[in-house]
Design a protein around this motif. Structure first.
Motif, short mmCIF file in Angstrom:
data_model
loop_
_atom_site.label_atom_id
_atom_site.label_comp_id
_atom_site.label_asym_id
_atom_site.label_seq_id
_atom_site.Cartn_x
_atom_site.Cartn_y
_atom_site.Cartn_z
N GLU A 113 0.83 -1.20 0.00
CA GLU A 113 0.00 0.00 0.00
C GLU A 113 0.87 1.26 0.00
OE1 GLU A 113 -3.37 2.25 2.83
OE2 GLU A 113 -2.58 0.27 3.37
N PHE A 114 1.92 1.24 0.80
CA PHE A 114 2.81 2.39 0.86
C PHE A 114 3.60 2.54 -0.44
CE2 PHE A 114 7.10 4.02 1.59
CZ PHE A 114 6.80 5.29 2.06
N GLN A 115 4.07 1.42 -1.01
CA GLN A 115 4.83 1.48 -2.25
C GLN A 115 4.01 2.11 -3.37
OE1 GLN A 115 8.08 0.68 -3.07
NE2 GLN A 115 8.38 0.58 -0.85
N LYS A 116 2.75 1.76 -3.44
CA LYS A 116 1.88 2.35 -4.45
C LYS A 116 1.70 3.84 -4.20
CE LYS A 116 -2.71 1.99 -6.54
NZ LYS A 116 -4.02 1.29 -6.54
N PHE A 117 1.51 4.22 -2.93
CA PHE A 117 1.38 5.63 -2.58
C PHE A 117 2.64 6.39 -2.96
CE2 PHE A 117 2.40 8.87 0.62
CZ PHE A 117 1.36 9.77 0.41
N LEU A 118 3.81 5.83 -2.66
CA LEU A 118 5.08 6.49 -2.96
C LEU A 118 5.24 6.73 -4.46
CD1 LEU A 118 7.90 7.42 -1.87
CD2 LEU A 118 8.69 5.08 -2.28
N GLU A 119 4.84 5.76 -5.26
CA GLU A 119 5.04 5.85 -6.70
C GLU A 119 4.02 6.74 -7.40
OE1 GLU A 119 4.98 1.85 -8.09
OE2 GLU A 119 6.79 1.27 -6.98
N THR A 120 2.83 6.88 -6.81
CA THR A 120 1.76 7.61 -7.51
C THR A 120 1.36 8.92 -6.86
OG1 THR A 120 0.04 6.38 -6.31
CG2 THR A 120 0.80 5.45 -8.41
N GLU A 121 1.58 9.07 -5.55
CA GLU A 121 1.08 10.26 -4.85
C GLU A 121 2.17 11.06 -4.16
OE1 GLU A 121 -1.82 11.16 -5.45
OE2 GLU A 121 -2.62 9.30 -6.30
N VAL A 122 3.43 10.76 -4.46
CA VAL A 122 4.56 11.54 -3.95
C VAL A 122 5.35 12.02 -5.16
CG1 VAL A 122 6.69 11.51 -2.60
CG2 VAL A 122 4.69 10.26 -1.80
N TYR A 123 5.71 13.29 -5.20
CA TYR A 123 6.43 13.85 -6.34
C TYR A 123 7.72 13.09 -6.59
CZ TYR A 123 9.02 17.14 -9.25
OH TYR A 123 9.76 17.71 -10.26
N ARG A 124 7.84 12.50 -7.77
CA ARG A 124 9.02 11.74 -8.18
C ARG A 124 9.39 10.69 -7.12
NH1 ARG A 124 11.95 14.27 -12.28
NH2 ARG A 124 13.00 12.28 -12.41
N GLY A 125 8.39 10.11 -6.52
CA GLY A 125 8.61 9.17 -5.42
C GLY A 125 9.45 7.97 -5.81
N GLU A 126 9.41 7.59 -7.09
CA GLU A 126 10.17 6.43 -7.54
C GLU A 126 11.67 6.68 -7.54
OE1 GLU A 126 9.73 9.04 -11.09
OE2 GLU A 126 8.42 8.41 -9.44
N THR A 127 12.08 7.93 -7.39
CA THR A 127 13.50 8.26 -7.40
C THR A 127 14.06 8.38 -5.99
OG1 THR A 127 13.09 10.64 -7.50
CG2 THR A 127 13.25 9.46 -9.60
N TYR A 128 13.34 7.90 -5.00
CA TYR A 128 13.82 7.86 -3.62
C TYR A 128 13.83 6.41 -3.15
CZ TYR A 128 12.82 12.93 -3.40
OH TYR A 128 12.79 14.29 -3.61
N GLU A 129 14.74 6.09 -2.26
CA GLU A 129 14.79 4.74 -1.69
C GLU A 129 14.97 4.81 -0.18
OE1 GLU A 129 17.27 1.75 -3.24
OE2 GLU A 129 16.29 1.73 -5.20
N PHE A 130 14.46 3.77 0.47
CA PHE A 130 14.51 3.68 1.93
C PHE A 130 15.94 3.71 2.45
CE2 PHE A 130 15.04 0.85 5.61
CZ PHE A 130 14.32 1.56 6.55
N TRP A 131 16.11 4.49 3.53
CA TRP A 131 17.42 4.57 4.18
C TRP A 131 17.36 4.19 5.65
CZ3 TRP A 131 22.44 4.59 3.71
CH2 TRP A 131 23.25 5.08 4.76
N ASP A 132 16.37 4.69 6.38
CA ASP A 132 16.43 4.51 7.83
C ASP A 132 15.04 4.49 8.45
OD1 ASP A 132 17.82 4.60 10.46
OD2 ASP A 132 16.88 6.57 10.59
N TYR A 133 14.89 3.67 9.45
CA TYR A 133 13.71 3.67 10.31
C TYR A 133 14.14 4.08 11.70
CZ TYR A 133 10.12 1.81 13.46
OH TYR A 133 9.18 1.66 14.45
N ASP A 134 13.56 5.15 12.22
CA ASP A 134 13.89 5.64 13.55
C ASP A 134 12.71 5.34 14.47
OD1 ASP A 134 14.30 7.21 15.89
OD2 ASP A 134 15.62 8.55 14.76
N LYS A 135 12.91 4.35 15.31
CA LYS A 135 11.84 3.90 16.19
C LYS A 135 11.43 4.97 17.17
CE LYS A 135 10.72 0.17 19.46
NZ LYS A 135 11.24 -1.06 20.12
N GLU A 136 12.42 5.65 17.75
CA GLU A 136 12.13 6.66 18.77
C GLU A 136 11.39 7.85 18.19
OE1 GLU A 136 14.51 9.41 22.05
OE2 GLU A 136 15.55 7.81 20.96
#
Length: 279
Positions: A113-136
């Motif tokens: 669901e998030f991948q689809k959102f990133l590719e279709t509803e975020v500006y140029r979302g396909e040109t970004y990739e995951f780097w970090d998850y900050d739990k805190e």
């Protein structure tokens, strides 16, 4: 008393002592000789210090040096993005968005669901990739790709997704870097193995460390009127005594940059993407 015999015994004893001391001396010289130590392989030295690492390539990589700068968004850039309330901030160089309905992301942003959102509803979302998850902080960080590799530790090309307690995206902030201008054409650069050796020789790897990953990307420390200068680097994620820090190596001149002061997290506070694993 047979003095001749006594003298012979004394000479033989002295000769044996001299040979013994000579052997000890040369043994110590060999152990302290840098050339002898240099004959040890990197793997042998890492093993002796109990430093682990993933499998690394010994093949040279390639990359360019380029300039680029943080770009401004236009109303047209965001006009087709739906399901969110958008605001342009910082002289239109940052998008701030609040989602109308939260989107399930997970800790690594790999939820369909998030991948689809990133590719279709975020500006140029396909040109970004995951780097970090900050739990805190309850955030996901995605870095922009330039020349198919991440720009590292730079807020100028980054998306920060803010999560609720169920790891759903409720809002995000985005910046974007414009088209780059190459200062130098792509050239052959050091391999991941050579970069790790540079880190080791620089003294950045403590005993009992775990080198979790090696990422090839771009980093900047130089600002020009035409934009920031980005150069290719190897980035190592290193864990030691429950803490994580990042060490960068200029892939062209082997200069080592320790990011520990800028980016240090607890072992439970960060999970990195599969892209960060050495390639």
């Amino acid at each position: 008393m047979d003095w001749r015999k006594t003298q012979l015994i004394f000479i033989v004893t002295l000769l044996i002592l001299n040979i013994f001391l000579t052997v000890i001396f040369f043994t110590k010289q060999l152990s302290d000789d840098p050339d002898t130590l240099g004959n040890e392989t990197l793997e042998e030295r890492l093993k002796a210090d109990n430093i682990t690492h993933p499998e690394l390539s010994s093949k040279p990589t390639s990359g360019a040096i380029f300039t680029t700068e943080r770009a401004a968004f236009t109303p047209k850039d965001v006009s087709d993005l739906t399901g969110q309330s958008l605001t342009l901030k910082d002289n239109n160089k940052q998008i701030f968005s609040v989602l109308q309905s939260p989107v399930k992301a997970g800790k690594k942003g790999n939820n369909p669901e998030f991948q689809k959102f990133l590719e279709t509803e975020v500006y140029r979302g396909e040109t970004y990739e995951f780097w970090d998850y900050d739990k805190e902080a309850q955030t996901l960080t995605f870095n922009q790709l330039i020349n198919n590799n991440m720009v590292l530790f730079d807020e100028a090309g980054q998306i920060t997704f803010y999560l609720d307690e169920d790891d759903r995206v409720v809002s995000y902030e985005q910046t974007w870097m414009s088209k780059q201008d190459d200062l130098k054409e792509k050239t052959n650069l050091m391999s991941a193995t050579d970069a790790l050796e540079a880190v080791y020789q620089h003294g950045e790897l403590k005993q009992d460390s775990d080198v979790v990953s090696a990422t090839f990307g771009y980093y900047t420390t130089v600002q020009l009127p035409s934009g920031n200068v980005y150069f290719p680097v190897w980035c190592f994620e290193v864990k030691h005594s429950g803490k994580t820090n990042y060490v960068l190596v200029n892939a062209k001149d082997e200069q080592v940059i320790n990011q520990s002061e800028n980016k240090t997290t607890t072992e439970q506070g960060a999970e990195l993407s599969s892209r960060q694993k050495t390639k």
